[in-house]
Design an enzyme around this catalytic site. Structure first.
Site, short mmCIF file in Angstrom:
data_model
loop_
_atom_site.label_atom_id
_atom_site.label_comp_id
_atom_site.label_asym_id
_atom_site.label_seq_id
_atom_site.Cartn_x
_atom_site.Cartn_y
_atom_site.Cartn_z
N ASN A 37 -1.44 3.82 -16.95
CA ASN A 37 -2.47 2.56 -17.08
C ASN A 37 -1.89 1.08 -17.07
O ASN A 37 -2.77 0.10 -17.13
CB ASN A 37 -3.29 2.84 -18.20
CG ASN A 37 -2.50 2.61 -19.52
OD1 ASN A 37 -1.27 2.50 -19.56
ND2 ASN A 37 -3.14 2.86 -20.57
N LYS A 38 -0.65 1.21 -16.69
CA LYS A 38 0.13 -0.20 -16.73
C LYS A 38 -0.08 -0.74 -15.44
O LYS A 38 -0.40 -0.29 -14.41
CB LYS A 38 1.71 -0.10 -16.88
CG LYS A 38 1.73 0.73 -18.56
CD LYS A 38 1.30 -0.30 -19.56
CE LYS A 38 1.41 0.04 -21.04
NZ LYS A 38 0.82 1.19 -21.35
N ASN A 39 0.38 -2.07 -15.46
CA ASN A 39 -0.05 -2.82 -13.90
C ASN A 39 1.04 -2.55 -12.74
O ASN A 39 0.67 -2.43 -11.82
CB ASN A 39 0.35 -4.37 -14.35
CG ASN A 39 -0.55 -5.12 -15.37
OD1 ASN A 39 -0.92 -4.38 -16.14
ND2 ASN A 39 -1.06 -6.38 -15.01
#
Length: 376
Positions: A185-187
């Site tokens: 879910n990270k950039n």
């Protein structure tokens, strides 16, 4: 039962670029840590303008290595925020050190307070671990000054803040070490993975050794004929990443700026719409420096859970970042009779709203409309 969200909390930014990159590694027939990982580390370091970048299996492993290479161990104290994912604190405990929780600045700026850091310093304090929560920068100049004054190691948990320039330097490069997350879910994602960065050669060399069982050479080096044997000179860990994940990371680097621009536009629309709704407070409302990682809002604590439940019934997924670490059973004894009032107030009121690059503006409007209905 599978829930079909109208607006999921996040969605993967994965496409043909990542598929092609993984296929290339598989065809190359070297899938463990090798040349692709080296290229990923090189490009990451160049973008951050830092001397060393070391790819690892997770941000948790990066944090653990960061604490270790800073010479922190049994009985030492490390000041850390409680408003964070538990890994930030676990990494301290792994070494036998003691986490000392510091409160955040305010509800509008829920980042570790420099004033609170100073209050927590004792003769046992060895380090400060800051967290750039939601992608926003802590007051690094003030914190760095404190670290130097008291001769403390400074570690940055930059899991939420890749490639954020703050007052001329990138987050993650102010301290002795910086740690980044590539969770799904990270950039920037590699599914699982992380990166440790450092300026000093000695810290990077220690981390490199500990990353792979304390071995003096890696299997890739031996396979390529650069070495024929190895020694084990330290009690290390298996914190290696693999070339499959590193290939995904390289592809993600190529599309990172475009994804960030989309996130920025979504947050701007969110803030415009939400600022018109009574009963909502927006942390970081006027802050311009950010990685656009999370969109947290604050509502009445008595209604927070019912508002989330209403949104979920309308097909809108939300989350909470975070339940304070000092309130978990395993850490309660470390904070007995020492409350963190601002952290606790913030955590009881926060809702994290959906945010991801493929999110559409009409989905942002739907979230705002349903929030307005939930609050009336």
């Amino acid at each position: 039962m599978t829930v079909h969200w109208k607006v999921p909390f996040f969605d993967l930014n994965i496409g043909k670029e990542e598929i092609k990159a993984v296929q290339s590694v598989l065809k190359n027939k070297w899938i463990s840590m090798g040349e692709t990982t080296q290229q990923f580390e090189k490009e990451f370091a160049q973008r951050l303008k830092v001397k060393h970048a070391l790819a690892v299996s997770s941000c948790t492993s990066a944090l653990h290595l960061a604490v270790l290479v800073c010479g922190i161990g049994t009985g030492d104290e490390v000041i850390v925020p409680s408003l964070t994912f538990v890994a930030s604190v676990n990494a301290i405990r792994y070494t036998g050190a003691v986490p000392v929780f510091a409160d955040i600045e305010s509800l509008q700026s829920p980042l570790i307070s420099p004033e609170e850091i100073k209050k927590k310093i004792t003769k046992k304090t060895k380090g400060i671990l800051v967290v750039h929560y939601a992608g926003y920068p802590c007051k690094m100049e003030e914190i760095l000054k404190i670290a130097r004054e008291y001769q403390l190691k400074l570690i940055e948990d930059s899991a939420h803040s890749p490639f954020v320039k703050y007052k001329g330097k990138y987050l993650g490069t102010y301290g002795d070490t910086g740690c980044f997350s590539f969770f799904s879910n990270k950039n920037l994602t590699t599914a699982e993975g992380g990166m440790l960065v450092a300026h000093e050669d000695s810290l990077a060399e220690k981390a490199k050794l500990l990353r792979s069982h304390g071995m003096t050479t890696l299997s890739f080096e031996r396979a390529k004929g650069h070495a024929s044997s190895y020694d084990v000179v330290a009690l290390g860990y298996n914190y290696r990443i693999d070339d499959i994940r590193s290939a995904i990371g390289l592809a993600q680097l190529g599309k990172f700026q475009n994804a960030q621009e989309k996130r920025a536009a979504l947050i701007a629309e969110y803030k415009y719409l939400l600022s018109q709704i009574k009963g909502i407070e927006i942390p970081f409302l006027k802050e311009k420096v950010t990685a656009f990682h999370l969109l947290p809002i604050l509502v009445d604590k008595r209604r927070r859970d019912s508002i989330r439940e209403y949104l979920h019934k309308k097909g809108i997924q939300t989350s909470v970042h975070y339940q304070p670490v000092h309130q978990f059973k395993i850490y309660k004894n470390l904070n007995k009779n020492k409350g963190l009032p601002i952290t606790e107030e913030y955590a009881s009121r926060v809702i994290s709203l959906p945010l991801y690059p493929s999110m559409r503006m009409n989905q942002v409007r739907l979230v705002a409309e349903e929030l307005d209905r939930a609050l009336t």
